[in-house]
Motif scaffolding. Sequence first.
Motif, mmCIF file in Angstrom:
data_model
loop_
_atom_site.group_PDB
_atom_site.id
_atom_site.type_symbol
_atom_site.label_atom_id
_atom_site.label_comp_id
_atom_site.label_asym_id
_atom_site.label_seq_id
_atom_site.Cartn_x
_atom_site.Cartn_y
_atom_site.Cartn_z
ATOM 1 N N ARG A 1 -7.263 20.498 -29.615
ATOM 2 C CA ARG A 1 -6.877 20.033 -30.943
ATOM 3 C C ARG A 1 -5.450 20.488 -31.219
ATOM 4 N NH1 ARG A 1 -12.138 21.340 -34.772
ATOM 5 N NH2 ARG A 1 -13.567 19.891 -33.735
ATOM 6 N N TYR B 1 -5.916 17.126 -37.297
ATOM 7 C CA TYR B 1 -5.584 17.526 -35.931
ATOM 8 C C TYR B 1 -5.709 16.284 -35.057
ATOM 9 C CZ TYR B 1 -10.686 17.890 -35.238
ATOM 10 O OH TYR B 1 -12.029 17.630 -35.190
ATOM 11 N N ALA C 1 -18.664 13.216 -38.277
ATOM 12 C CA ALA C 1 -18.570 12.243 -37.192
ATOM 13 C C ALA C 1 -18.048 12.975 -35.960
ATOM 14 C CB ALA C 1 -17.627 11.117 -37.578
ATOM 15 N N LEU C 2 -18.472 12.550 -34.785
ATOM 16 C CA LEU C 2 -18.121 13.272 -33.562
ATOM 17 C C LEU C 2 -17.478 12.324 -32.548
ATOM 18 C CD1 LEU C 2 -21.419 15.337 -33.200
ATOM 19 C CD2 LEU C 2 -19.186 16.226 -33.890
ATOM 20 N N PRO C 3 -16.541 12.854 -31.759
ATOM 21 C CA PRO C 3 -15.850 12.015 -30.771
ATOM 22 C C PRO C 3 -16.677 11.857 -29.500
ATOM 23 C CG PRO C 3 -14.998 14.260 -30.684
ATOM 24 C CD PRO C 3 -16.059 14.254 -31.750
ATOM 25 N N VAL C 4 -16.798 10.634 -29.012
ATOM 26 C CA VAL C 4 -17.457 10.398 -27.724
ATOM 27 C C VAL C 4 -16.435 9.702 -26.826
ATOM 28 C CG1 VAL C 4 -19.355 9.246 -26.541
ATOM 29 C CG2 VAL C 4 -19.721 10.237 -28.803
ATOM 30 N N TYR D 1 -16.587 18.923 -24.088
ATOM 31 C CA TYR D 1 -16.611 19.802 -22.927
ATOM 32 C C TYR D 1 -15.451 19.427 -22.003
ATOM 33 C CZ TYR D 1 -21.285 21.245 -24.418
ATOM 34 O OH TYR D 1 -22.335 21.754 -25.120
ATOM 35 N N TYR E 1 -2.949 25.051 -31.041
ATOM 36 C CA TYR E 1 -3.836 24.386 -30.091
ATOM 37 C C TYR E 1 -5.101 25.205 -29.865
ATOM 38 C CZ TYR E 1 -0.376 20.974 -28.431
ATOM 39 O OH TYR E 1 0.496 19.926 -28.309
ATOM 40 N N MET E 2 -6.218 24.529 -29.780
ATOM 41 C CA MET E 2 -7.455 25.183 -29.332
ATOM 42 C C MET E 2 -8.296 24.130 -28.615
ATOM 43 S SD MET E 2 -9.708 25.353 -32.859
ATOM 44 C CE MET E 2 -11.225 25.778 -32.094
ATOM 45 N N PRO E 3 -9.123 24.553 -27.659
ATOM 46 C CA PRO E 3 -9.992 23.568 -27.001
ATOM 47 C C PRO E 3 -10.876 22.898 -28.061
ATOM 48 C CG PRO E 3 -10.090 25.705 -25.895
ATOM 49 C CD PRO E 3 -9.339 25.917 -27.165
ATOM 50 N N PRO F 1 -13.997 22.025 -29.612
ATOM 51 C CA PRO F 1 -15.356 22.503 -29.320
ATOM 52 C C PRO F 1 -16.363 21.366 -29.160
ATOM 53 C CG PRO F 1 -14.710 23.044 -31.588
ATOM 54 C CD PRO F 1 -13.509 22.445 -30.930
ATOM 55 N N ASN F 2 -16.019 20.168 -29.614
ATOM 56 C CA ASN F 2 -16.954 19.049 -29.458
ATOM 57 C C ASN F 2 -16.895 18.414 -28.082
ATOM 58 O OD1 ASN F 2 -18.136 19.026 -32.041
ATOM 59 N ND2 ASN F 2 -16.289 18.077 -32.884
#
Lengths: 481, 489
Positions: free
Chosen positions: A79, A91, A48-51, A283, A276-278, A280-281
């Motif tokens: 994250r 996360y 599942a992806l975040p929008v 932008y 922490y990391m950006p 990737p899902n």
Amino acid sequence: MADWEVIIGLEIHAELLTESKVFCGCNTEFGGEPNSQVCPVCMGLPGALPVLNRQAVELAIKAGLALNCTINGTSQFDRKHYFYPDLPKAYQISQNDRPLCSHGMVELSVGDRKRQIGIQRVHLEEEAGKSVHVGDSIISSEYSLLDYNRSGIALVEIVTEPDIRSAEEARLFLEKLKTLLEYTEVSDCKMEEGSLRCDANISLRPKGSSAYGVKTEIKNLNSFRAVQRALEFEADRQRRLLQAKEVVLPETRHWDEAKGMTFSMRSKAKAADYRYMPDPNLYPLQVDEAWIESIRQNLPELPDAKRDRFINDYDLPPYDADVLTTSRHLADYFEACVQEVDEPKLVSNWVMGEVLRWLKAHELEIESSPVAPKELGGLLKLIQEDVVSTIVAKDVLSEMFATGKSAVEIVDEKGWRQISDADSLEAIIDGVIAENPGPVADFQKGKTKAIGFLVGQVMKASKGQANPQKANEMLRQKLQK
Amino acid sequence: MFSSMTISQLRTLLRAREVSAEEVVISVFDQIDKVEGDIEAYVTLCRSEALVQAKRADALLKEGNAPDLCGIPIAIKDNISTAGLKTTCASRILDDYVPPFDATVVTKLKEAGVVIVGKTNLDEFALGSSTENSQFHVTRNPWDRSRVPGGSSGGSAAAVAAGEAIAALGSDTGGSIRQPAAFCGIVGLKPTYGLVSRYGLIPAAPSLDHVGPLTRDVRDAALVLQAIAGWDGKDPTSVQKELPNYEAVLSEDITGLVVGLPKELLDNELDPEAKEAIFGVANVLESLGARVEAISLPHAEYAMASFYLIASAEISSSLACFDGVRLGKRYGEAKDTTSMFMKTRGQLGIEAKRRILVGTAILQEDNYTTYFVKAQKVRTKIREDFQQAFGRCDVILSPTTPTPAFTLGHKLDRPVIMYKSDVYTSLANLAGIPALSVPCGYTEGGLPLGMQIMGKPFDEATVLKVGHLYEQQTASERRLPQKEVKANG
């Protein structure tokens, strides 16, 4: 002995009033059946992806503008990793080094002084779910239940600069913040429902020093009063340690409301690494100037401006203006009522007095008052027109709260209309004069105080309906003849 | 035999009612019965459901308004979510996970009328290049059972090569579609990042993950791509674009087209036979009117390091959700949440653990700038290399892999050598550009070799066209993989 300066910084989480969650379409209403407001996204199912919810961004920008922040054209979702059962993806999507809003400021009135509290950042993130520990406490419970209805609700985290100098200032700051977030309809700020939460960082340093001392973080602060009490306790605890030349340990402390004390929860000597990391899902979030400007244009009047306007336009005393503008709903109620009765001070007295007292006794907020502003206006008009006395009007208002009927209906039903016409009054007054020769004689001998007794008798005989002023005048006329 | 045909061949027969979808599906399952014991391409087979879907397809075909892929038996890699159908990622940790939703690509394939044959084997969580990291079983290469089918989409590639499916979906994070396609002598396409929705693909490294087709020929790749491509509101990285008709473009010629041959990808690591094959391809393309030019991708030598750092960081994050709370099968009795997390996660295989450790380490505050940020900078440089190169050429040609399929067990204990089999493919994942693997000859030992055609972002049409024309030109040399597969016993 050294004089100590208290340094406080607050971290506030406020749930945004979005209709759906921040990265999915699930409903955000409070109090639903556990796990009835969930989907693959907020349950963190793999794949599942975040929008991103546009409304959440808009509300976070509103919060930033209300707190005088810079709105950053580009911000980044990161994250924040940690393992906890209520965090389904392990996360949290948050913003780390590139928040949506930064460099803000809130002005407070502390006594006669104005104080400026810096806002380091306001960033957007998602809520975790809720653990319900079965049994008495987290330690004794044998298992926990998880409710993910809250998971994915949009939050702003607001971090102040360490600019707060007392426990009282901390409470005043929170009250101001709550007012601002409510005004802008960013959050309903209900601490009891968890839609506003606060953690406090506190340290002490010798007065005049510019270096910071070792700070502790206090959690489990469930009301503004708790924030103030906990900080007072903690400042005192640290002061005693420092004066005894002992050290303050960097730790997270738990506020125990019943005992009125803070207790050590865990050491902070080794800072948690959230890796922490950006995300990737997602932008980087681009917010253009035109959008920010249109949000700014549509901001409602903020409390300070409203307070000034109430003083200038309605000629209200600053105290009244302060009280009436603590909540946007209260201010709206007042103004709606002034539309009906053009006597602001009369309205202010009744709203701040009878109305708020009744609501407080019944644990209701102004927006759910059973007496609408128009109805209150109806009552106040009856006072203006001498149809009821102020004393009777209070009884009428109680009836209005109890029955929901209008002031006119109640006055007519109960026969509470004030007697002001001369003919009706004359009959009553003549009766009173006839029955009270003593006081009458006293008055005529110059004991003017006797008039009070006689007016009282008129009121008694009229069951409180006589217009006391009129009765007074008529009595004087008759007795001076 | 229907099971060895292409989609386009079957489409003609199905539409003409010369064969029924049911007959096609039965033919595929007959082949599965013959070879699956040996190949072990699948994790789950859906025989009865497939027959039901085939009958439904036949009803639509009869009505005459059948969608494009109606009745075509397709296999799905087992890291792509299928509602109500176990999706395991070939991991013990998910061996009973049944997703409640379909991946967008599965929804689209169902709308296109396909019949789902089953879910194919892979390296656990798509981490590997040989499918040997499956926690269930290894899959064998249909051309030589002592060899790996490649990975991580090894099950999908082997199934298509062995006639156990007409086409398959795979996923590609660093070459996981193209490398097994090359090893198994079939076609594999990694589309442009954002062209095909990732919603429902269980992630390895979300910024590098792609879904794409594995097929018998380039035309079939175009047909499957047409069905699965397009904007998806559920995928925030999905791109809104007008799609060309990928099949129609195939008939255009390539006169004047410039093919770039990057010198960095024809280096000493390359197997001489593979190198020879690529020069052969260049000659064929020139004979078709294309111009071949030497180009340079100066930062290509840093791609492997950048790729493994970024991938590992993202993988460590993606796999964090398998903690035993709701996801990840709980094994053993745990006395508290920490021991539950540890016991559950202890079930992960060695490669998953390796990537989690590397990823966790480089995301730590002290290492983040030195490794993660630097790797991202390299990634930007690689993107710029491609932008420059595509200023001069239309497509870039390279081998898909440095060697043909290697033997089972050969590289399993040597992860760095294993990683190197992705050296040419991972570039396209870092840059997000389309890349197609097409068979381009055979070794002396009879193993298939693959070439990779990379294109400009969203220019799948040109990539497919070049692949298709090469395929047409060399059709006579093409061997059918299934012919090599000897029936069991």
